[in-house]
Write a protein that holds these residues in place. Structure first.
Motif, PDB file in Angstrom:
ATOM      1  N   GLU A 180      50.501  21.866  40.359  1.00  0.00           N
ATOM      2  CA  GLU A 180      49.912  23.140  39.922  1.00  0.00           C
ATOM      3  C   GLU A 180      51.000  23.953  39.233  1.00  0.00           C
ATOM      4  O   GLU A 180      52.086  24.165  39.802  1.00  0.00           O
ATOM      5  CB  GLU A 180      49.358  23.899  41.131  1.00  0.00           C
ATOM      6  CG  GLU A 180      48.224  23.148  41.823  1.00  0.00           C
ATOM      7  CD  GLU A 180      47.469  24.037  42.804  1.00  0.00           C
ATOM      8  OE1 GLU A 180      48.112  24.853  43.492  1.00  0.00           O
ATOM      9  OE2 GLU A 180      46.237  23.915  42.855  1.00  0.00           O
ATOM     10  N   ASP A 222      46.111  32.231  43.848  1.00  0.00           N
ATOM     11  CA  ASP A 222      45.192  31.317  43.160  1.00  0.00           C
ATOM     12  C   ASP A 222      45.484  31.290  41.660  1.00  0.00           C
ATOM     13  O   ASP A 222      46.335  32.027  41.157  1.00  0.00           O
ATOM     14  CB  ASP A 222      43.733  31.697  43.451  1.00  0.00           C
ATOM     15  CG  ASP A 222      43.373  33.099  42.976  1.00  0.00           C
ATOM     16  OD1 ASP A 222      44.099  33.678  42.132  1.00  0.00           O
ATOM     17  OD2 ASP A 222      42.356  33.642  43.445  1.00  0.00           O
ATOM     18  N   HIS A 223      44.770  30.404  40.949  1.00  0.00           N
ATOM     19  CA  HIS A 223      45.018  30.235  39.511  1.00  0.00           C
ATOM     20  C   HIS A 223      44.728  31.520  38.731  1.00  0.00           C
ATOM     21  O   HIS A 223      45.415  31.806  37.752  1.00  0.00           O
ATOM     22  CB  HIS A 223      44.177  29.083  38.962  1.00  0.00           C
ATOM     23  CG  HIS A 223      44.661  27.721  39.370  1.00  0.00           C
ATOM     24  ND1 HIS A 223      45.845  27.177  38.902  1.00  0.00           N
ATOM     25  CD2 HIS A 223      44.136  26.798  40.213  1.00  0.00           C
ATOM     26  CE1 HIS A 223      46.021  25.970  39.425  1.00  0.00           C
ATOM     27  NE2 HIS A 223      45.001  25.717  40.232  1.00  0.00           N
TER      28      HIS A 223
END
Length: 337
Positions: free
Chosen positions: A95, A129-130
């Motif tokens: 990620e 989070d993204h």
């Protein structure tokens, strides 16, 4: 059979938010030094609408060259899908987040996949989070390169001298103008991290938000003029910048500095007489700095505020939201997985 196309937002002409088109295009192939990222979220920044407008706000001699149609955007968070043979340090499944290829306008981030220079990427902080990660890169790196460490020796297109951050500590007072926006809310938090006293300037509705981020003092610019209320500050970070920035010169002590994020017009004779410095820089992609700043995001020392999110297909609505102003934090596009 695998699909080799993706959806992306492209400009075929310059204009308002209505020129953003949701197209089907080939998935990019990562070149040397690049990784392919499956995009989960995209941060929106002023250069995205400058590009959409045709960069008409930049002097012709500093305008980067690009051809239409073009995919706008620079800020992504997502997952590594493929890695060029010469890339070390990233693997499929990692990620990552990053500011891509800035200051060129070739980030191509408003898309389901993007080929990203590995050196522009950092690992996404585990605790966020993204969406929040995508809100960070350009704005956080701008605040970092202005306030903490420049991290490169490229000249600024706006000034001859190299930009130098000012040492911030408990004896420093910093005024942040435009404190609720992307760059401003990070600048406030980085100055607090360094122990400085921070005066935040924004419209009244943002006061609770900015106090929560650590502002020691708040000025509502719709009700009073900060330059009449404040003096003897060490540093003004003007996240609005531009033509009216010089009004902040008189808030500074002798030896103080004004950092306009969008460069304005300043009279050298006036700054010399006041004994102050005016300095700026242009943010540049920097994976290593982003990794360092990422530790602060991971620890919760600095947080990313999200104003609103829109699906990638609704980039037009996101740009319309940006144009209305009074933004609190960042606008982010989300990409369905």
């Amino acid at each position: 059979m695998t699909t080799h196309t993706m959806r992306a937002i492209r400009l075929h002409e310059h204009g308002g938010p209505e020129v953003l088109r949701y197209d089907e295009v080939p998935i990019p192939v990562p070149g040397p030094g690049e990784v392919l990222v499956r995009v989960h979220a995209v941060g929106i920044n002023p250069p995205d609408w400058y590009l959409r407008d045709g960069l008409s706000n930049l002097p012709p001699e500093v305008r980067p060259k690009f051809d239409l149609p073009v995919i706008p955007g620079t800020d992504v968070s997502g997952v590594v899908e493929a890695v060029a043979a010469d890339v070390e340090g990233f693997s499929v499944g990692d990620e990552v987040f990053g500011l891509l290829r800035f200051p060129s306008f070739d980030g191509q981030a408003y898309a389901e996949y993007v080929a990203a220079p590995a050196s522009d990427l950092a690992r996404k902080p585990a605790g966020i989070d993204h969406v929040h990660a995508a809100g960070a890169p350009m704005s956080l790196l701008t605040a970092w390169q202005f306030l903490i460490e420049l991290g490169h020796d490229h000249p600024s297109p706006f000034q001859a001298a190299q930009h130098r951050p000012v040492a911030l500590d408990a004896d420093t007072t910093v005024l942040v103008n435009g404190a609720a926006g992307g760059v401003g809310h990070f600048a406030l938090q980085l100055a607090k991290w360094k122990g400085a006293r921070v005066i935040a300037v924004a419209s009244g509705a943002h006061e609770p938000f900015l106090r929560e981020l650590g502002a020691d003092e708040f000025i509502d610019y719709t009700k009073s003029r900060p330059e009449e209320l404040v003096n003897d500050v060490d540093l003004v970070l003007d996240a609005v910048g531009g033509r009216d920035s010089s009004r902040f010169l008189r808030t500074l002590r002798r030896g103080g500095a004004l950092f306009p994020v969008f460069f304005g017009e300043f009279d050298d004779a006036e700054t010399a007489k006041l004994g102050v410095t005016v300095s700026g820089t242009q943010v540049r992609s920097h994976g290593a700095q982003l990794a360092e700043a990422g530790h602060l995001l991971e620890a919760g020392t600095v947080r990313v505020a999200i104003d609103s999110t829109f699906p990638l297909a609704d980039a037009r609505a996101a740009h319309e939201r940006a144009a209305r102003g009074h933004i609190q934090g960042k606008i982010v596009l989300t990409v369905a997985q």
